[in-house]
Design a protein around this motif. Structure first.
Motif, short mmCIF file in Angstrom:
data_model
loop_
_atom_site.label_atom_id
_atom_site.label_comp_id
_atom_site.label_asym_id
_atom_site.label_seq_id
_atom_site.Cartn_x
_atom_site.Cartn_y
_atom_site.Cartn_z
N THR A 1 0.83 -1.20 0.00
CA THR A 1 0.00 0.00 0.00
C THR A 1 0.86 1.25 0.00
O THR A 1 0.56 2.24 -0.68
CB THR A 1 -0.93 0.01 1.23
OG1 THR A 1 -1.67 -1.20 1.26
CG2 THR A 1 -1.89 1.17 1.18
N SER B 1 0.71 4.16 -3.04
CA SER B 1 0.39 5.56 -2.73
C SER B 1 1.23 6.00 -1.54
O SER B 1 0.83 5.84 -0.40
CB SER B 1 -1.09 5.71 -2.44
OG SER B 1 -1.48 4.81 -1.44
N LEU C 1 0.13 8.94 1.46
CA LEU C 1 -0.99 8.80 2.40
C LEU C 1 -0.50 8.94 3.83
O LEU C 1 0.64 8.60 4.15
CB LEU C 1 -1.68 7.45 2.22
CG LEU C 1 -2.46 7.23 0.94
CD1 LEU C 1 -2.98 5.80 0.88
CD2 LEU C 1 -3.61 8.20 0.83
N SER C 2 -1.37 9.42 4.70
CA SER C 2 -1.02 9.54 6.11
C SER C 2 -1.10 8.17 6.78
O SER C 2 -1.72 7.23 6.26
CB SER C 2 -1.96 10.51 6.81
OG SER C 2 -3.27 9.99 6.84
N GLU D 1 -2.74 7.49 9.40
CA GLU D 1 -4.13 7.26 9.79
C GLU D 1 -4.94 6.66 8.65
O GLU D 1 -5.70 5.71 8.84
CB GLU D 1 -4.76 8.58 10.25
CG GLU D 1 -6.15 8.43 10.79
CD GLU D 1 -6.70 9.75 11.30
OE1 GLU D 1 -7.93 9.84 11.39
OE2 GLU D 1 -5.91 10.67 11.59
N SER D 2 -4.76 7.20 7.44
CA SER D 2 -5.51 6.66 6.30
C SER D 2 -5.01 5.26 5.93
O SER D 2 -5.80 4.41 5.51
CB SER D 2 -5.41 7.60 5.10
OG SER D 2 -4.08 7.74 4.68
N LEU D 3 -3.72 5.01 6.10
CA LEU D 3 -3.19 3.66 5.84
C LEU D 3 -3.74 2.66 6.85
O LEU D 3 -4.04 1.52 6.49
CB LEU D 3 -1.66 3.66 5.88
CG LEU D 3 -0.97 4.27 4.66
CD1 LEU D 3 0.52 4.43 4.93
CD2 LEU D 3 -1.20 3.42 3.45
N LYS E 1 -6.66 2.86 8.36
CA LYS E 1 -8.05 2.61 7.97
C LYS E 1 -8.13 1.70 6.75
O LYS E 1 -9.01 0.84 6.67
CB LYS E 1 -8.76 3.94 7.69
CG LYS E 1 -9.06 4.73 8.93
CD LYS E 1 -9.75 6.04 8.60
CE LYS E 1 -9.97 6.85 9.87
NZ LYS E 1 -10.57 8.16 9.57
N ASP E 2 -7.21 1.92 5.80
CA ASP E 2 -7.19 1.08 4.60
C ASP E 2 -6.89 -0.38 4.95
O ASP E 2 -7.50 -1.30 4.41
CB ASP E 2 -6.15 1.62 3.62
CG ASP E 2 -6.17 0.89 2.30
OD1 ASP E 2 -7.27 0.56 1.82
OD2 ASP E 2 -5.07 0.64 1.74
N THR F 1 -9.95 -2.12 6.45
CA THR F 1 -10.96 -2.55 5.49
C THR F 1 -10.48 -3.71 4.63
O THR F 1 -11.24 -4.62 4.33
CB THR F 1 -11.39 -1.39 4.58
OG1 THR F 1 -10.23 -0.87 3.90
CG2 THR F 1 -12.05 -0.29 5.37
N THR G 1 -2.58 4.04 14.44
CA THR G 1 -1.60 4.78 13.63
C THR G 1 -0.20 4.63 14.21
O THR G 1 0.77 4.63 13.46
CB THR G 1 -1.99 6.27 13.57
OG1 THR G 1 -2.11 6.77 14.89
CG2 THR G 1 -3.29 6.46 12.82
#
Length: 107
Positions: free
Chosen positions: A67, A71, A74-75, A77-79, A81-82, A85, A93
């Motif tokens: 991941t 990208s 990405l922060s 936090e978003s990683l 969350k990714d 899912t 984080t």
């Protein structure tokens, strides 16, 4: 006839560490450590480790690395969350930061 470790220990008790080492063709340090462990714990089996097991599995680490390569802006936090899912991992984080540092990624 019994062939477990207690029987072997009873047979070898009257021999010195050097004699046991020569007899079994293993190092004296190994024999000495095994005897000490036997006297302290009553067994030579491996004891469970202390501490908590790692939250991230090898699969999760691989997904995180993949991941990040796809990208890289990405922060954390978003990683996190990714990963929640895609893999179903509940990680924070801070864990993502720690894993990146462990992989050699900084910044």
């Amino acid at each position: 006839m019994q062939t477990d470790s207690t029987d072997i220990c009873e047979r070898l008790c009257n021999k010195s560490i050097r004699e046991i080492s020569l007899l079994l063709n293993i190092l004296r340090l190994t024999v000495s450590g095994s005897i000490t462990k036997w006297k302290q714990l009553g067994t030579t089996a491996t004891q469970p480790r202390s501490g908590r097991s790692q939250k991230m599995t090898e699969r999760g680490q691989h997904m995180l690395k993949r991941t990040l390569h796809i990208s890289h802006q990405l922060s954390a936090e978003s990683l996190a969350k990714d990963l929640q899912t895609s893999c179903g991992l509940q990680i924070s984080t801070t864990t993502v930061h720690r894993e990146f540092h462990g992989m050699g990624f900084h910044g």
